[in-house]
Structures are given as C-alpha cells and as structure tokens.
Design a protein around this motif. Structure first.
Motif, PDB file in Angstrom:
ATOM      1  N   SER A  25      -3.637  -7.760   8.509  1.00 12.41           N
ATOM      2  CA  SER A  25      -2.683  -6.763   7.738  1.00 12.41           C
ATOM      3  C   SER A  25      -2.951  -5.368   7.799  1.00 12.41           C
ATOM      4  N   GLU A  26      -2.307  -4.448   7.460  1.00 14.76           N
ATOM      5  CA  GLU A  26      -2.452  -3.019   7.282  1.00 14.76           C
ATOM      6  C   GLU A  26      -3.689  -2.809   6.079  1.00 14.76           C
TER       7      GLU A  26
ATOM      8  N   GLN B  25      -5.028  -5.313  14.136  1.00 18.73           N
ATOM      9  CA  GLN B  25      -3.876  -4.639  13.456  1.00 18.73           C
ATOM     10  C   GLN B  25      -2.758  -4.477  14.086  1.00 18.73           C
TER      11      GLN B  25
END
Length: 172
Positions: free
Chosen positions: A32-33, A26
């Motif tokens: 992705s978040e 991350q």
C-alpha cells in the motif's frame, strides 16, 4: 585502509536494491502507499546519504519518485541536506510534483538560506518550480501573519488554479 569499506559498499548496494524493490512493489500494488511510505522513510532516515545518490544517478528511481507515497521522504532529504540537495544537481532530477514539498520544507527550516538560494538561482528554474516556491513563500508569510507579503507572492504565481487557491487562503 578502511576495514569497513567493503562492508559499506555492500550495505549501500543492499539499500539501493531494497529501495528499488519497495518502489516496484508499490507500483505493482503489492504494498500500500502507506506501507511503502513507512519503509521508504525508514531508509531515508537511516541512510540519507545513500538515498540522496538515487536522486542524482538513477533514472528509474527518479521516475518512481513521481508517484504517490514519497513526499515525506523527499521533504526529509531536502530538509536534512538542503544545500547539497538544491545545489549539487538533485533538483534537476526531482519531478516537479515533488519540488514544492522539498523546497517548502527547506523554507520552514532555514528561511534565510532558502531565500538566498532562490534569488540567486531563480533564472535557472522552470515556471513550475518558481510557482511552487512562490506558493511556499505565500504560505510561509501567511503563517507569520504577513498578509501583504503572502498576497504579493500569491499574485506572482503563473498557474491560474494555484494562484486562485492561494489568494483564497490570503483573503480568509
């Protein structure tokens, strides 16, 4: 003798390593978040006991928890094991930007014990932590149509920007 003991140790180590890899991916932008949040939440739901240890023992994990994408995991950990989370030292390692979410979740789940804990421990908390708790109390009171209590808690917040935001909610 626990025949599964060595398997559990290996499993716990694998969970910790996987958790660390997800956070690193991350931070580097590979995940992705949203994807990171899903993976981290899955680990937290499956083995909260192992993830809980990370809050107490791993400096790099604590640092990583300051970043985005971990709010739901922190809140779940606090809600699943609030007494352990707030009394066994995990909050000392919890970044301020996650404390409010964690404590607010506990307040919603068990307001009596959360309130007792706060009043017994408030002298040991930082200003940022007491502000986060006051904000949670204010929102909680407002949700219960207790505007006077919500206003009192909002006015107790030291951070001017947060206090204004809370007061605007109460006045609506």
């Amino acid at each position: 003798i626990d025949p599964l003991g060595s398997n559990r140790s290996a499993e716990n180590l694998a969970i910790k390593q996987g958790y660390a890899q997800i956070l690193e991916m991350q931070k580097s932008g590979v995940l992705s978040e949203q994807a990171s949040e899903q993976y981290l939440s899955s680990i937290g739901k499956a083995r909260p006991d192992v993830v809980f240890e990370l809050f107490q023992n791993e400096e790099d994990m604590r640092e990583a928890l300051k970043g985005p994408g971990t709010d739901a995991l922190v809140q779940k950990m606090a809600m699943d094991q609030p007494t352990k989370f707030f009394t066994d030292g995990a909050i000392r390692n919890l970044p301020d930007n996650k404390f409010g979410s964690a404590w607010g979740g506990w307040l919603e789940k068990d307001s009596d014990n959360a309130s007792k804990w706060y009043f017994a421990n408030k002298e040991q908390l930082s200003t940022a932590q007491t502000d986060a708790i006051a904000a949670s109390f204010s929102k909680f009171a407002l949700a219960k149509d207790e505007a006077e209590s919500a206003l009192e808690w909002a006015n107790s917040v030291h951070d001017e920007e947060l206090r204004k935001k809370l007061l605007s909610r109460v006045s609506k």
